[in-house]
Enzyme design. Structure first.
Site, mmCIF file in Angstrom:
data_model
loop_
_atom_site.group_PDB
_atom_site.id
_atom_site.type_symbol
_atom_site.label_atom_id
_atom_site.label_comp_id
_atom_site.label_asym_id
_atom_site.label_seq_id
_atom_site.Cartn_x
_atom_site.Cartn_y
_atom_site.Cartn_z
ATOM 1 N N ILE A 478 0.898 -1.302 0.102
ATOM 2 C CA ILE A 478 0.613 0.064 0.005
ATOM 3 C C ILE A 478 0.819 0.873 0.063
ATOM 4 O O ILE A 478 0.718 2.637 0.618
ATOM 5 C CB ILE A 478 -1.095 0.490 1.426
ATOM 6 C CG1 ILE A 478 -0.262 -0.182 2.944
ATOM 7 C CG2 ILE A 478 -1.819 -1.501 1.167
ATOM 8 C CD1 ILE A 478 -1.368 0.036 4.071
ATOM 9 N N ARG A 624 15.418 -5.329 13.873
ATOM 10 C CA ARG A 624 16.209 -5.282 12.739
ATOM 11 C C ARG A 624 15.028 -4.843 11.354
ATOM 12 O O ARG A 624 13.846 -5.011 10.642
ATOM 13 C CB ARG A 624 16.428 -6.920 12.162
ATOM 14 C CG ARG A 624 17.649 -6.315 10.684
ATOM 15 C CD ARG A 624 17.331 -8.048 10.287
ATOM 16 N NE ARG A 624 17.238 -9.316 10.581
ATOM 17 C CZ ARG A 624 18.212 -10.423 11.221
ATOM 18 N NH1 ARG A 624 19.120 -9.590 10.373
ATOM 19 N NH2 ARG A 624 18.698 -11.050 11.710
ATOM 20 N N GLU A 701 3.336 2.017 11.868
ATOM 21 C CA GLU A 701 2.546 2.755 12.551
ATOM 22 C C GLU A 701 3.197 3.583 13.718
ATOM 23 O O GLU A 701 2.465 5.238 14.843
ATOM 24 C CB GLU A 701 1.386 2.440 13.371
ATOM 25 C CG GLU A 701 0.084 2.151 11.823
ATOM 26 C CD GLU A 701 -0.509 1.149 12.055
ATOM 27 O OE1 GLU A 701 -2.102 0.636 12.229
ATOM 28 O OE2 GLU A 701 -0.263 -0.381 12.545
#
Length: 740
Positions: A478, A624, A701
């Protein structure tokens, strides 16, 4: 040998094969492999698929906010040129958009209206313009009744959501008594408005039927569950439904579940016997998809004279339609971010006739930390303590509610590195005291935290006789860089350069992945690719008759036991493997989260109240880092989201009928290039073996979490004006500004 590998995360992945790779792809700031296609217009978005005999649909919305439809009069519409049909099947149309991860369609039956502009029909014509004219000519008749539109007037009607993945309420100790006993306290109400995801690409679906069933080309984030929702809505077997979502122009949660245009296009295409494409207008995206809920949050903090928290409370209310389960989990990070043996965290839903509220980037943290991190700033001021030091003193040793250890956590390092890079020791220490001419200068800090999750995902990896590696999964990209990151994982595992790895995404014919949501995409789908490639490594080792642990793969060659063989000599007619990752005991044994810290400088005009963000440093730790460039880009986007939440973004509802007044990008103000300074983003080295075999955590986020609070704290530091009602528009500052 089986060609399938499944891993359930019941134990820490102490060793990752990514550390053994020598191809040099993992972690590198590689350009996105889909970038050239996108800038050249060769990456087909859902509205760009061309079909013969294509018809166009435009949705029709209800003209009232609450009531029952008695008739849909299409007489005038059907008389217009090019109009093919007015589709209005009340038993199929969706009342609202779906949520991510569900296998059933949202509540249906368009006879009953629950919010203004709820989709109730679809006008279909030979051209978009003709369909738009037809939609405007449709007359919807009904019996309106009184609705509920005043949030503040209904606070005492809030209900408690059911227990689920996110606990709606937790309580321990006696917070009321602890607040009485505390040396220093903060007790305040913060409010945040509704917001819209405002993705560049609107919601769009193109439906086409053939002998095998329905194929929908749609802009969706979670193909596997969206397929189930669409099949449920249409009464089909899931095997009769295919969803293609190869490229998505942004979603931020608004495209997690199917929306009304998908079902409407499918119904119309079946009825007409030809493909139908429906693209929502920008206004319809605002009116009839999802919104982030508005919130009312009460924060209570009680500390001793040394700044150690003993009481922490976060009680929040959000709004949604009747019968909807989703609530904005504003207290989600409060559960584990700071110490305090006396705790209360609650959530409630106020039922209203406003458009559906649902997940928007960092649901919970994005708005919850707007309140919590500002309350921490107020507490630091009352204590006369550096806000960075206050946060460091209150980082718990173990999860204060679950009493379990944390996984990898560099919260302190983020705060310290950010303070050093930003020059926090040279900050303005007296609110309103630093100025240049008519510009007041302030500095703010806020912590960031975003819960890490692993979701079940599957992928297949295939080595072709020509020595190319093909990866297939219905995971979506997206705009986050999924094509690139999965290529890097696969190429590193099999020792192939980037130009010999092909990644195919976003098609329900591929193995089901978790989809793009919850910041779990790269960790979950990437782990399934990792496992499939690990199985291919084992197959190559068997062909080479060597121990897989001693096999080195680089530039298309297999190296072991002093032998170097081209992998094309080992592949034969081709090799294939399937990988599957599942969450396990590590999700319960350790609290997993990404962490960060934001440092912000603002300038506030003492005459006009205009706020300009002048400087920014953010430091994150998220396990990571799989691609430094795409990860940093995600952080940039999150910070910009946070700046918008702090200063400009707010949905405005008409108090008479709940309609969204500012339902376009002219009136809903997202930050633009001129609003954003150069952003300094640092990604700390970290590995989290409890997260997944990649040892990576979500970052998409994490960037927004706490960002807006850093702005608000800096604005207070600049002006001495505390605003607890977001966004911090100039009208809320003017009366309290110091004299020029």
């Amino acid at each position: 040998m089986s060609n399938s590998a499944t891993l359930k995360m019941d134990a820490a992945a102490e060793h990752s094969l990514l550390d053994d790779g020598v191809q040099g792809l993992i972690g590198q700031p590689l350009d996105r492999v889909d970038g050239p296609k996108k800038v050249a217009g060769k990456a087909p978005y859902s509205a760009e698929y061309a079909f013969d005999n294509l018809a166009y649909g435009v949705l029709v919305g209800a003209p009232f906010a609450r009531g029952r439809i008695t008739a849909i009069d299409d007489t005038a519409a059907m008389s217009l040129p090019g109009v093919l049909a007015i589709v209005s099947d009340p038993d199929k149309f969706l009342r609202n958009s779906g949520q991510g991860g569900q296998n059933e369609a949202p509540v249906q039956n368009a006879h009953e209206v629950f919010y203004m502009h709820q989709p109730v029909a679809l006008a279909v014509a030979e051209t978009f313009e003709q369909a738009r004219a037809a939609a405007a000519a449709v007359v919807v008749r009904g019996e309106p009744i009184d609705g509920e539109y005043d949030f503040e007037a209904r606070l005492d009607t809030a209900d408690t959501p059911d227990d689920g993945v996110i606990p709606p309420a937790t309580s321990q100790g006696d917070i009321d008594q602890a607040m009485v006993d505390a040396a220093v306290t903060v007790d305040g109400i913060w409010t945040t408005p509704g917001q819209n995801s405002a993705a560049m690409e609107p919601h769009v679906s193109t439906a086409i039927w053939d002998d095998d069933g329905l194929t929908l080309y749609g802009a969706y984030q979670m193909v596997a569950s969206d397929r189930m929702q669409l099949a449920d809505a249409l009464g089909l077997d899931p095997e009769q439904v295919r969803i293609v979502s190869a490229y998505v122009g942004g979603g931020f949660g608004s495209k997690l579940g199917i929306s009304s245009e998908a079902v409407a296009s499918a119904i119309a295409a079946k009825q007409l016997g030809r493909p139908v494409k429906t693209v929502m207008t920008r206004q319809q995206v605002f009116d009839a998809t999802i919104r982030r809920s508005n919130t009312r949050q009460r924060i209570r903090l009680g500390a001793d004279e040394n700044g150690v928290l003993h009481a922490i409370g976060h009680e929040s209310l959000s709004s949604n339609l009747p019968d909807e389960d989703f609530f904005e989990p504003a207290g989600i990070a409060t559960h584990f971010l700071y110490r305090g043996e006396h705790r209360r965290i609650t959530h409630g839903i106020v039922r209203m006739n406003r458009m559906l509220s649902g997940s928007m980037r960092a649901p919970g943290e994005a708005v919850g930390l707007l309140a919590l991190e500002c309350a921490m700033d107020e507490l630091a001021e009352k204590l006369g303590l550096d806000p960075v030091e206050l946060r460091k003193r209150n980082i718990p040793d173990i999860d204060p509610e679950k009493q379990i250890p944390y996984s990898a956590r560099k919260q302190v390092e983020c705060l310290e590195e950010g303070a050093k890079r930003f020059g926090w020791d040279r900050r303005n220490r007296t609110p309103g005291a630093m100025r240049e001419g008519e510009w007041l200068i302030g500095h703010g800090v806020a912590a960031a935290a975003r819960t890490n999750q692993l979701m079940q995902s599957e992928a297949v990896a295939r080595l072709t006789p020509e020595g190319r590696l093909v990866v297939e999964t219905d995971m979506t990209d997206i705009g986050t860089g999924t094509y690139t990151v999965l290529m890097q994982i696969a190429g590193e595992m099999l020792g192939l350069p980037a130009d010999r790895v092909d990644v195919h995404l976003g098609d329900s014919r591929f193995p089901p992945a978790a989809g793009s949501g919850g910041s779990w995409g790269a960790g979950s789908s990437g782990s399934s690719v990792y496992l499939a490639c690990r199985k291919l490594r084992e197959q190559l080792a068997e062909k080479l008759d060597c121990d897989p642990a001693k096999l080195t793969l680089k530039d298309g060659e297999a190296i072991a036991d002093n032998r170097r063989v081209a992998i094309t000599d080992l592949i034969g007619d081709g090799l294939e493997a399937h990988g599957r990752i599942e969450p396990g005991k590590t999700s319960e044994s350790h609290t997993q989260s990404g962490y960060g810290a934001h440092f912000c400088e603002v300038r506030v005009n003492a005459v006009t109240g205009e706020v300009r963000v002048a400087r920014w440093t953010a430091v994150y730790a998220a396990g990571r880092i799989l691609n430094e460039k795409t990860a940093r880009s995600q952080c940039y986007g999150g910070i910009i989201f946070g700046i918008g939440a702090a200063l400009t973004e707010a949905l405005v509802h008409d108090p008479r009928d709940g309609r969204i007044v500012n339902h376009d990008l002219a009136e809903y103000h997202v930050p633009v290039h001129a609003d954003i300074p150069q952003l300094d983003v640092v990604l700390l080295p970290e590995r989290d073996p409890y997260a997944n075999p990649l040892q990576a955590k979500g970052i998409g986020e994490l960037g927004i979490a706490g960002a807006g609070a850093a702005v608000a704290n800096a604005v207070y530091n600049a002006t001495g004006v505390r605003v607890r009602d977001y966004p911090l528009t100039l009208d809320k500052l003017l009366s309290g500004l110091p004299p020029v």
